[in-house]
Motif scaffolding. Structure first.
Motif, short mmCIF file in Angstrom:
data_model
loop_
_atom_site.label_atom_id
_atom_site.label_comp_id
_atom_site.label_asym_id
_atom_site.label_seq_id
_atom_site.Cartn_x
_atom_site.Cartn_y
_atom_site.Cartn_z
N PRO A 62 -33.39 -67.21 72.66
CA PRO A 62 -32.02 -66.77 72.98
C PRO A 62 -31.02 -67.88 72.70
O PRO A 62 -31.30 -69.07 72.94
CB PRO A 62 -32.09 -66.45 74.48
N ARG A 63 -29.88 -67.51 72.14
CA ARG A 63 -28.81 -68.47 71.82
C ARG A 63 -27.51 -67.96 72.41
O ARG A 63 -27.37 -66.77 72.69
CB ARG A 63 -28.63 -68.59 70.30
N HIS A 64 -26.54 -68.85 72.51
CA HIS A 64 -25.19 -68.43 72.87
C HIS A 64 -24.53 -67.87 71.61
O HIS A 64 -24.27 -68.60 70.66
CB HIS A 64 -24.39 -69.60 73.42
N VAL A 65 -24.25 -66.55 71.63
CA VAL A 65 -23.67 -65.88 70.47
C VAL A 65 -22.30 -65.34 70.86
O VAL A 65 -22.14 -64.72 71.92
CB VAL A 65 -24.58 -64.72 69.99
N CYS A 66 -21.30 -65.57 70.00
CA CYS A 66 -19.94 -65.10 70.30
C CYS A 66 -19.85 -63.58 70.16
O CYS A 66 -20.27 -63.02 69.15
CB CYS A 66 -18.94 -65.77 69.37
N GLU A 67 -19.29 -62.94 71.17
CA GLU A 67 -19.12 -61.49 71.14
C GLU A 67 -17.98 -61.09 70.21
O GLU A 67 -17.88 -59.94 69.80
CB GLU A 67 -18.85 -60.96 72.55
N GLY A 68 -17.14 -62.07 69.86
CA GLY A 68 -16.02 -61.80 68.97
C GLY A 68 -16.39 -62.05 67.51
O GLY A 68 -16.60 -61.13 66.73
N CYS A 69 -16.56 -63.34 67.15
CA CYS A 69 -16.75 -63.69 65.74
C CYS A 69 -18.21 -63.78 65.33
O CYS A 69 -18.52 -63.95 64.14
CB CYS A 69 -16.03 -65.00 65.42
N GLY A 70 -19.14 -63.67 66.31
CA GLY A 70 -20.56 -63.66 65.95
C GLY A 70 -21.19 -65.02 65.74
O GLY A 70 -22.39 -65.11 65.45
N THR A 71 -20.41 -66.08 65.88
CA THR A 71 -20.96 -67.42 65.68
C THR A 71 -22.11 -67.69 66.66
O THR A 71 -22.00 -67.38 67.85
CB THR A 71 -19.87 -68.48 65.90
N PHE A 109 -17.62 -69.79 76.49
CA PHE A 109 -16.68 -69.31 75.47
C PHE A 109 -17.00 -69.91 74.10
O PHE A 109 -17.57 -71.00 74.01
CB PHE A 109 -15.24 -69.68 75.88
N CYS A 110 -16.60 -69.19 73.07
CA CYS A 110 -16.84 -69.62 71.70
C CYS A 110 -15.88 -70.76 71.33
O CYS A 110 -14.67 -70.62 71.48
CB CYS A 110 -16.63 -68.44 70.74
N SER A 111 -16.43 -71.87 70.84
CA SER A 111 -15.58 -73.01 70.49
C SER A 111 -14.81 -72.77 69.18
O SER A 111 -13.90 -73.53 68.86
CB SER A 111 -16.43 -74.29 70.39
N HIS A 112 -15.19 -71.73 68.44
CA HIS A 112 -14.46 -71.39 67.20
C HIS A 112 -13.26 -70.49 67.48
O HIS A 112 -12.19 -70.72 66.97
CB HIS A 112 -15.40 -70.70 66.20
N CYS A 113 -13.50 -69.41 68.30
CA CYS A 113 -12.42 -68.41 68.46
C CYS A 113 -11.97 -68.24 69.90
O CYS A 113 -10.99 -67.53 70.15
CB CYS A 113 -12.86 -67.07 67.86
N GLY A 114 -12.67 -68.85 70.87
CA GLY A 114 -12.22 -68.80 72.27
C GLY A 114 -12.63 -67.56 73.03
O GLY A 114 -12.32 -67.44 74.22
N ARG A 115 -13.35 -66.64 72.37
CA ARG A 115 -13.77 -65.42 73.09
C ARG A 115 -15.11 -65.66 73.79
O ARG A 115 -15.80 -66.65 73.51
CB ARG A 115 -13.82 -64.24 72.11
N PRO A 116 -15.52 -64.77 74.70
CA PRO A 116 -16.75 -65.01 75.48
C PRO A 116 -18.00 -65.01 74.61
O PRO A 116 -18.09 -64.32 73.60
CB PRO A 116 -16.79 -63.83 76.46
N VAL A 117 -18.99 -65.81 75.04
CA VAL A 117 -20.31 -65.80 74.40
C VAL A 117 -21.30 -65.15 75.36
O VAL A 117 -21.08 -65.12 76.57
CB VAL A 117 -20.82 -67.22 74.04
N SER A 118 -22.38 -64.62 74.81
CA SER A 118 -23.47 -64.14 75.65
C SER A 118 -24.79 -64.61 75.08
O SER A 118 -24.88 -64.94 73.89
CB SER A 118 -23.43 -62.61 75.77
N LEU A 119 -25.80 -64.68 75.94
CA LEU A 119 -27.12 -65.13 75.52
C LEU A 119 -27.87 -63.98 74.88
O LEU A 119 -28.13 -62.96 75.52
CB LEU A 119 -27.92 -65.64 76.73
N LYS A 120 -28.22 -64.10 73.61
CA LYS A 120 -29.06 -63.11 72.96
C LYS A 120 -29.84 -63.76 71.83
O LYS A 120 -29.46 -64.83 71.33
CB LYS A 120 -28.24 -61.92 72.44
N THR A 121 -30.95 -63.15 71.45
CA THR A 121 -31.78 -63.70 70.39
C THR A 121 -31.31 -63.11 69.05
O THR A 121 -31.43 -61.91 68.83
CB THR A 121 -33.26 -63.35 70.62
#
Lengths: 181, 181
Positions: free
Chosen positions: B22-31, B3-15
């Protein structure tokens, strides 16, 4: 940090039992999220007495000059990271040499580790984060336009040691949270 | 990381665009949540020719011997961190000296930085994470029961340099993901 990266629930700052500093602790699953300094790795590539500098095409310090350097990645050594940054920022293949500088940048929670390096063939170019790359003599270094204090420190130690015929390493600490001495 | 430590929504691995890993990118806020190697700092304290070793009271490697060492904290230098660990683990006040070893522990995403140190007064004790502390001669080092390979490396370099009358620094890399050469 506002949410737990494990379970998505809110975190709060508290000092865990047996610890001595406040940490981000999850109110749901109890996970303690430690935050530690990040390593930045770089090098001073030299070719026939001249050193390679890159002009930054990105913030922070856009337009200022630096050496190839960036955040160290998991799975690489600090030397491999410095070589990768030279490739990415200056399209340059360098051989990493001796340790030059370790700079504790306390206000940024970073440790900058810089090496000497050799650019065997004067081939280089402009990477994605760079607007200009040059080989320059010590006399031509744009000291007023160096991007970061740690890079200024590393370059000055580099030239000083070269004059002395030594390859020493140098520790220093910068802390903008405190007034300069 | 889920989960995103900024907004709490799920993260997924993408480049991310312009990136190469590949990084953990937030599906919500994009962090983009980068993960980088952590620094472990420690030292080999010496008092009148004998070195200080600590027996671990915690996992991993409970019961095995180590030198004072631990994760570097934000806001401190590597030397300050090594001194702090000596205080916490061995209740010992040491003076940090020259750089001894830099060990890239690739399978653990860690960089271990060890210094020489001086224990001026032979006062020490058992810290919270330690079951026993001793000053020992080189001949008495429990080599079969050293907790970590990086500590074994640092100690061997320490004694070797002491025999040579030198204070060099030594880089090495361990990677349990690869078979030993």
């Amino acid at each position: 940090m506002k949410f737990c990266s494990h379970c998505g629930r809110p975190v709060s700052l508290k000092t865990p039992a047996g610890d001595h500093l406040p940490r981000h602790v999850c109110e749901g699953c109890g996970t303690v999220h430690y935050q530690n300094p990040k390593l930045v790795v770089g090098c001073v590539p030299e070719h026939e007495g001249r050193i390679l500098l890159c002009r930054r095409a990105i913030q922070p310090r856009l337009g200022y000059w630096t050496i190839p350097a960036g955040f160290m990645e998991n799975g690489e050594t600090s030397q491999e990271g410095a070589r990768r940054e030279s490739r990415e920022e200056a399209l340059a293949e360098v051989e990493i040499g001796s340790l030059l500088a370790v700079v504790h940048v306390l206000h940024a929670d970073q440790v900058h580790v810089m090496f000497r390096a050799r650019l065997a063939v004067p081939q280089f170019g402009v990477g994605a984060e760079t607007s200009e790359v040059m080989l320059c003599d010590e006399a031509d270094v744009p000291w007023q336009d160096i991007a970061f204090r740690s890079v200024d420190f590393a370059l000055r130690q580099y030239f000083e040691d070269r004059r002395l015929g030594l390859e020493q390493h140098h520790f220093t600490t910068f802390d903008w949270r405190k007034p300069a001495a």
